[in-house]
Design a protein around this motif. Structure first.
Motif, PDB file in Angstrom:
ATOM      1  N   UNK A 114       0.838  -1.338  -0.215  1.00  0.00           N
ATOM      2  CA  UNK A 114      -0.017   0.123   0.083  1.00  0.00           C
ATOM      3  C   UNK A 114       0.827   1.241   0.212  1.00  0.00           C
ATOM      4  N   UNK A 115       0.280   2.321  -0.643  1.00  0.00           N
ATOM      5  CA  UNK A 115       0.911   3.599  -0.777  1.00  0.00           C
ATOM      6  C   UNK A 115       0.726   4.418   0.801  1.00  0.00           C
ATOM      7  N   UNK A 116       1.320   5.442   0.847  1.00  0.00           N
ATOM      8  CA  UNK A 116       0.769   6.545   1.765  1.00  0.00           C
ATOM      9  C   UNK A 116      -0.472   6.814   1.384  1.00  0.00           C
ATOM     10  N   UNK A 117      -1.299   7.563   2.703  1.00  0.00           N
ATOM     11  CA  UNK A 117      -2.657   8.042   2.216  1.00  0.00           C
ATOM     12  C   UNK A 117      -2.592   9.490   2.201  1.00  0.00           C
ATOM     13  N   UNK A 118      -3.552  10.157   1.247  1.00  0.00           N
ATOM     14  CA  UNK A 118      -3.626  11.359   1.188  1.00  0.00           C
ATOM     15  C   UNK A 118      -4.959  11.999   1.516  1.00  0.00           C
ATOM     16  N   UNK A 119      -5.165  13.207   1.961  1.00  0.00           N
ATOM     17  CA  UNK A 119      -6.758  13.438   2.154  1.00  0.00           C
ATOM     18  C   UNK A 119      -7.461  13.588   0.952  1.00  0.00           C
ATOM     19  N   UNK A 120      -8.829  13.113   1.061  1.00  0.00           N
ATOM     20  CA  UNK A 120      -9.324  13.018  -0.149  1.00  0.00           C
ATOM     21  C   UNK A 120      -9.880  14.301  -0.881  1.00  0.00           C
ATOM     22  N   UNK A 121      -9.834  15.280   0.081  1.00  0.00           N
ATOM     23  CA  UNK A 121      -9.932  16.642  -0.540  1.00  0.00           C
ATOM     24  C   UNK A 121      -9.067  17.114  -1.717  1.00  0.00           C
ATOM     25  N   UNK A 122      -7.886  16.255  -1.642  1.00  0.00           N
ATOM     26  CA  UNK A 122      -6.946  16.783  -2.576  1.00  0.00           C
ATOM     27  C   UNK A 122      -7.329  16.682  -4.178  1.00  0.00           C
ATOM     28  N   UNK A 123      -8.700  15.766  -4.226  1.00  0.00           N
ATOM     29  CA  UNK A 123      -9.090  15.363  -5.486  1.00  0.00           C
ATOM     30  C   UNK A 123     -10.433  16.016  -5.697  1.00  0.00           C
ATOM     31  N   UNK A 124     -10.607  16.610  -6.654  1.00  0.00           N
ATOM     32  CA  UNK A 124     -11.930  17.319  -6.865  1.00  0.00           C
ATOM     33  C   UNK A 124     -13.141  16.297  -7.015  1.00  0.00           C
ATOM     34  N   UNK A 125     -12.860  15.094  -7.750  1.00  0.00           N
ATOM     35  CA  UNK A 125     -14.181  14.219  -7.992  1.00  0.00           C
ATOM     36  C   UNK A 125     -13.663  12.770  -7.798  1.00  0.00           C
ATOM     37  N   UNK A 126     -13.960  12.288  -6.779  1.00  0.00           N
ATOM     38  CA  UNK A 126     -13.421  10.947  -6.437  1.00  0.00           C
ATOM     39  C   UNK A 126     -14.110   9.752  -7.360  1.00  0.00           C
ATOM     40  N   UNK A 127     -15.266  10.366  -7.965  1.00  0.00           N
ATOM     41  CA  UNK A 127     -15.959   9.448  -8.823  1.00  0.00           C
ATOM     42  C   UNK A 127     -15.454   9.469 -10.338  1.00  0.00           C
ATOM     43  N   UNK A 128     -14.448  10.059 -10.542  1.00  0.00           N
ATOM     44  CA  UNK A 128     -13.692  10.280 -11.876  1.00  0.00           C
ATOM     45  C   UNK A 128     -12.251  10.607 -11.608  1.00  0.00           C
ATOM     46  N   UNK A 129     -11.715   9.481 -11.099  1.00  0.00           N
ATOM     47  CA  UNK A 129     -10.174   9.319 -10.521  1.00  0.00           C
ATOM     48  C   UNK A 129      -9.391   8.383 -11.611  1.00  0.00           C
TER      49      UNK A 129
END
Ligand code: MG
Length: 203
Positions: A114-129
C-alpha cells in the motif's frame, strides 16, 4: 486494523477473467500481515507459480461504522491511497473450481502493498479518478473510478452491514482490466492521476 477488499467491481476486468457479474459486491479480507508499506520489496513465495498484480484505489476508514447509510458513507473515510491486491491466480482458480475460500490466494504474506494516504479533498471528484499501474516502465492497467460497478459510498454501506468498520481499516475497491503475472526482477509502480504513489520490487 483489517483489510476488506471488493472483487469484480469493474466490468472489463470481470470479462478478462471470464467471471460472472455479481448481483452484490464480492467481499474478501486480508490479514494485517499482508501489508507492505514504504515501498518494501515483495518476496515471491514458493507455494504459487502465478501471482498477478491488481492495482486498486484504497479508502482509509476514519471512524467506527455499522449499518452506515449510503448517504452518510462519505463521512466514514477521509483519506485515499493506492495498493496492489496480489493474487495467487493458480491457487484462486483451484479454490474457485472446488467452491473453496480464497483466503490463501488473496491473503498471503505481502499480498497487500500500500501507498501512503492523502486527504480525499486533494481530489476534486472521487467518482472520476484516474489510476494505474506500470510493470517495468510499461503501462499495464489504466482505470478510472467512474467505471466501478459499486461506488465508494455503496461499498462502505454494503460492507458495514457485515463487518463493523473501525478507524484505520483499509478498503481495496476493485481492479480495472489489465491484470497480469509478475516475476522476480520486476518493478511495479502505481499511480493516482499520473503521480507515482507506490513502487514495489519483486525479489
Ligand atoms: Mg482485486
Amino acid at each position: 486494523m483489517k483489510i476488506i477488499a471488493i472483487g469484480r467491481n469493474y466490468a472489463e476486468h470481470i470479462a478478462e477473467l471470464d467471471n460472472e457479474r455479481p448481483d452484490e459486491p464480492v467481499i474478501f479480507t486480508k490479514p494485517d500481515t499482508a501489508i507492505l508499506k514504504n515501498n518494501q520489496p515483495f518476496y515471491y513465495p514458493d507455494f504459487t507459480k502465478d501471482i498477478h498484480f491488481e492495482v486498486e484505489i484504497l479508502l482509509k476508514i476514519s471512524k467506527e461504522g455499522k449499518y452506515v447509510e449510503k448517504q452518510h458513507a462519505n463521512n466514514y473515510f477521509d483519506e485515499i491511497g493506492i495498493g496492489i491486491d496480489f493474487t495467487a491466480r493458480d491457487l484462486q482458480s483451484k479454490a474457485k473450481e472446488k467452491g473453496l475460500p480464497w483466503a490463501i490466494a488473496k491473503g498471503f504474506n505481502g499480498s497487500a502493498p500500500i501507498s501512503g494516504f492523502v486527504p480525499k479533498e486533494q481530489f476534486p471528484d472521487l467518482s472520476n479518478l484516474n489510476f494505474g499501474l506500470k510493470q517495468n516502465g510499461e503501462w499495464k492497467q489504466q482505470g478510472n473510478t467512474s467505471l466501478m460497478l459499486y461506488d465508494f459510498d455503496y461499498i462502505i454501506s454494503y460492507v458495514s452491514q457485515f463487518f463493523t468498520l473501525k478507524k484505520g481499516d483499509i478498503l481495496f475497491t476493485g481492479t480495472p482490466k489489465g491484470v497480469g503475472p509478475i516475476k522476480i526482477g520486476d518493478t511495479l509502480e502505481a499511480f493516482i492521476e499520473n503521480e507515482k504513489k507506490l513502487e514495489v520490487e519483486i525479489k
